[in-house]
Structure formats: C-alpha cells, structure tokens
Design a protein around this motif. Structure first.
Motif: not given
Length: 595
Positions: A186-207
C-alpha cells in the motif's frame, strides 16, 4: 538472549522448509498446466477431424482453470511464508544490533519538532527504525505518530500496556501480520485515491428521478418480457424499443460510469488486502480490553468490506459485452450497480478511516510488542500524577546490552538537574536516554530500565539547533528561537520535561555563562522539570542559591597510562576534570608539551 537466538533460528528454519515444499508444488502445477495446455491443443487438432472431440475439451478447460486457481493460492502461501522466513532472519540481525533492513522513517524527519530531531527518532539508525515492525504504510504513520505525540490519558497508556504485554506473547499473530502486510504494497497515494472517491458527490443516490427509473424500468421490462412470451410478434418490437431507450439513457453517463468502475476496481484490490488483515484481527483470541475493542470494530468492518467487494465484482461484470448489453437494456444494470455502491459509500464513508486506523494501531502495537519480546527485562512504566521522574538502571535501547552502561536517577521535587562533565563523558547520551525512555513510556511501551515512573508530561528539547540558508537563520539565532519557544510553553504552566545540552554555544564563554544562569533562574520559578548538560562547572554554584530547586550531577573521566577512560556513570556533585587539551594532544592537534 541465547534463547531468543535459538527461537528465531528455529522459526526461520521451519518457514524455510515450508517454502521449499511449496516451491516444489508450484513447479509441479506449472508442469501440469503446461501439459494440460498442450493436451487441449491436441484435442482441438483432433476436433477438426471428429467434432465429438469438442465435448472432451470442456473438462480439460475446467481442469486448466482449476490448476491456474490452485497455482495462485499456493503462490500466495509461498509469498507469505517467504516473508515469515525473512522476518525471523531480520530479528536475528536485531539481536546483533543490526536493524538497517527496516524502514528508517526518513519522511517523518522534522528539525522543527519539539524533540524528535534532537532525540534521533527518525532516519538511519533511529528509534523508529529499531522499533518498526509495520508491514503497511498506514502502520508506519501510526507508529511515527505514537513517537511524536504522547497518549492523551493515563487510562489509554494502561490499556496499551496490557495490549503490548499480550501481543508480545503472540509471536504467530505478530509475524503473520507483518508478513501479510508487506504483501499489500500500500502507499499514501493509493489511500488518497480511496478517500477521494469516498468524498465524491453521488451521481445517482438522492436523486428522485433515478430512484424511480431503477424501480420502474425493470418492472416494465419484466412485463414486456411476459407479453412477448405470450405474443412474440406483437410485443417483441416494443421490448426492443424499450431496451434501446434504456441503453440510450446509460450511454449519456457511460464515460463517468467507466471511469468510476475502473477506480472502484483499484479500490477493491486495496480493500481486499486490508480485509485480510481485518479478518486476522477478527479471528484472534484476544483478552486485553483494548484489543477486544479493536476486534469488535474489525469484525463489523470485515463484513462491510466483503459487501463492498461483492458490489464491485457485480459492477465489473459490465466488462462482459453480452452481459452488459442484456443487463443495461433490460434493467439499467450499470445504474443499479452504481446506485448500490453509492449507497454503500453513503453508509460507510465516515467509518473507513476508522477501519484503517484499527489496522494501523495493531501494527504500531505489534512493533512495541516485538520490542518488549526481544527485551524481556524491560519494565512497563508506572504513570503517576507527581511532577517527578524516577528510574533505576535506565539505558538507551539502541545501545547493545553488552556494551550499555545503565544509570539511575530521580528528578523532583527538585525540578532542575544540572549535569556537568568533560567531553564524551556521557552527558548528551544520558539526556537522550531519558528522553527516549519517556517517549516510550507515554506511548504505552515498555522501557529500557529496571524501574521507571513518570507523569503524563510534555517534552521539549534544545540539543541540536541547525542553521538554515533557506530561512536566513544562523546557528545562534536558530537556538535562541528554540529557547524562546520552550519558554513560551514553560510560562503556560504546562507540565513538561525540558532537555538542554550545551546551550548558547554560538557566543563567548562569559556571555554564555550569564545567559545560562539567567535561563536556569527562570526555570526555578515554574513547575517544570529541566535536565541541563554543560561543561560550565560555574553553573554548579546555583545549587547553593536554590537548594530546593537545583541538584548537581556529573559524568567524570580519568586519564590512566596516557589513556582516557570513561565509566559513563552518573555521580552526584559537580565535575572536576576536563579532557579537551589531553584529547587535542593525543590527536596531534596540540604538541605534547603544551600546557
């Protein structure tokens, strides 16, 4: 120590033999795969003459797939056992005071930290490198954090001490965790990518519109399929038209969906690797309360991560063109998968960091536990509320036991410990020894001493100020800035230990003496513990003026038969001997007749 040597040698030998057996199995399967592949080509050749041979190809393909799967599982076991063999070889090196193979934590070096740079916590030959038994990047960050910041309460220290005691006896768990962790990469870059996805806005959910479509369209498709079965020629064109409409809706978001699916596939690989560590924690037979707390969360996290993996596996089915065509034309398959994944993210995004923190915490505890296991004479400190530190037979953990000289001391209620002595007599090493053991004590670790008691206290040092061309700072100004920061903390009445080594070296002797005396007089007025090492024996006169605050200690040297000898033992009183001129004569810097 001999028992530890035999212990690690036996384990290394055991894992080495297992690796050799697994290696032979891998070779056999590789030959078997080659044979099956060649046999399948032969069947295909025969099938061109007799089509019945095509039926014989299916079991051969199934056998080949089984062998590929079997090869992957055995290879994974081989990699794990090879790492287990490696860690025991590394531990043998540690017993000989050789630990350079472990990550040194260079990225954590910070000359401006309150104490880490002065005490050599990070870098080559550092305390971090000596302790580090983390297999993951997140574990190393947690171990570094433990060294840089004390535990917040006495209770948290006590819980960690119990956990370290238990893990120290569970060698199988500790070494498996290290070995498996190193397979993650694992690496810091990998984990940053994961946390960036967790912060992304939903495309479908809530609409609302997508929520309706995802329920309505599959129902309509199902009804149309039923009508088509009843009257094919009338309803099949309608079904085809409706399927085309669904494919068109999907196509509007196809780029975003494809990009999301690719990112999720990478996150799944990382999650699956972390899940293996979570499962190990969940299956362990812990008894310490702190480990049971971690285990409870690990079990819940393991279940949730498995669900995430299943959802991503289903999403990846879209890579199959036929499955994607039918799925998206009948019930918006891509949207269904993405909606469920976004729902999973909504429910779990705030917990993911906590899950990884639990893995990191176990790795940090494993490091401290291995330190205790390799040093069974270490002592788990007593954490009290008095402003005093006491230790018996305290030594620096990085100095091999056979060459280490231990010292006992107590500071408090007299709050200033003034240490004088000649060059190389042991003053600086003693300060670092006290600082390092305090850091270990407040992290929940055992310490290198027969007894150690201290309060929950902050630590500040000024031992190794550095100049900076970038910041346009001279050495002397850098040291003054350091001392200014320490005094600001002291005036805040925060309980703390201050370690000072030969302060004000950038000025003349008289000025240095006046400044040192003035600084010590300020420390007398505050509830703060101070250890100050100096060559200036004149400072020792302050004990007479402040008998309730200052105590004199020293390290002495002896010249015997034209050789300088040190005992590195802490004595009460002021030093009486110097050795600078003698050393300069011995090295040829000054003539032998110099007076």
């Amino acid at each position: 120590m001999t028992d530890l040597y035999h212990f690690y040698i036996a384990r290394k030998s055991e894992f080495g033999k297992t690796c050799e057996a697994l290696k032979k199995s891998i070779q056999k399967i590789a030959w078997a795969r080659t044979g099956v592949a060649l046999f399948s080509f032969y069947i295909i050749y025969l099938a061109f003459s007799n089509t019945n041979y095509w039926y014989a190809l299916l079991p051969v393909i199934i056998l080949f797939v089984f062998l590929v799967s079997r090869h992957g599982k055995i290879q994974a076991r081989y990699d794990l056992y090879r790492n287990l063999e490696k860690i025991n070889q590394l531990e043998l090196g540690v017993l000989d005071n050789s630990y350079s193979a472990f990550n040194e934590g260079e990225s954590f070096v910070n000359p401006h930290h309150e104490y880490s740079y002065d005490l050599d916590l990070f870098g080559k030959g550092s305390l971090f490198q000596f302790l580090n038994r983390c297999g993951t990047a997140i574990g190393e960050r947690k171990l570094a954090q433990d060294l840089l910041m004390a535990q917040p309460t006495k209770d948290s220290i006590a819980k960690r001490q119990h956990a370290v005691r238990e893990l120290a006896q569970d060698v199988e768990f500790r070494q498996w965790f290290w070995a498996q962790g190193h397979l993650l990469h694992d690496s810091t870059l990998d984990n940053e990518g994961l946390f960036n996805w967790l912060k992304e806005s939903d495309l479908l959910l809530g609409k609302t519109i997508y929520k309706v479509l995802l329920v309505l369209f599959p129902i309509v498709s199902l009804v149309l399929i039923g009508f088509t079965v009843y009257d094919y020629w009338t309803y099949f064109p309608v079904l085809l038209l409706f399927g085309t409409l669904q494919m068109a809706i999907i196509s509007f978001k196809s780029k975003v969906i494809t990009r999301t699916e690719q990112a999720l596939s990478q996150h799944k690989v990382l999650f699956d690797k972390y899940a293996q560590l979570m499962n190990k924690i969940a299956e362990a037979k812990f008894t310490a309360s702190y480990l049971l707390e971690i285990q409870k969360e690990a079990r819940d996290a393991s279940i949730r991560i498995k669900k995430f993996s299943r959802l991503v596996n289903a999403f990846e089915a879209r890579k199959n063109g036929i499955a994607s065509m039918f799925g998206n034309s009948l019930y918006l398959y891509d949207f269904q998968c993405l909606y469920r994944l976004e729902k999973w993210r909504s429910l779990n995004k705030l917990m993911v960091k906590g899950w990884l923190d639990k893995i990191a915490e176990v790795e940090a505890l494993n490091s401290l536990s291995t330190f205790h296991f390799n040093n069974p004479d270490n002592f788990f400190p007593v954490i009290h509320d008095d402003l005093s530190i006491q230790s018996e037979d305290m030594g620096h953990p990085l100095i091999a036991s056979k060459g280490r000289v231990n010292n006992s001391f107590k500071i408090g209620p007299e709050n200033i410990m003034l240490i004088t002595g000649a060059n190389m007599a042991g003053k600086s090493t003693f300060l670092r020894t006290a600082g390092v053991n305090l850091i270990l004590a407040l992290s929940g670790s055992s310490v290198c001493a027969r007894y150690f008691a201290c309060p929950l206290i902050a630590l500040h040092t000024s031992m190794r100020a550095t100049d900076s061309l970038v910041d346009h700072q001279s050495y002397f100004y850098a040291e003054l800035s350091r001392l200014k920061g320490i005094m600001e903390q002291v005036r805040s009445n925060k309980p703390m230990l201050v370690l000072l080594d030969e302060i004000l070296r950038g000025t003349n002797s008289r000025d240095k003496q006046v400044g040192s005396i003035g600084l010590l007089k300020q420390f007398v007025a505050f509830d703060v513990l101070v250890m100050l090492a100096s060559h200036d024996v004149v400072l020792g006169e302050l004990e007479k003026k402040f008998p309730k605050a200052i105590r004199n200690y020293c390290f002495e040297s002896e010249i015997e038969n034209e050789a300088l000898r040190f005992d590195y033992k802490l004595h009460q009183g002021v030093a009486h001997k110097a050795n600078a001129s003698f050393l300069m004569q011995q090295m040829g810097i000054l003539p032998q007749d110099h007076v």
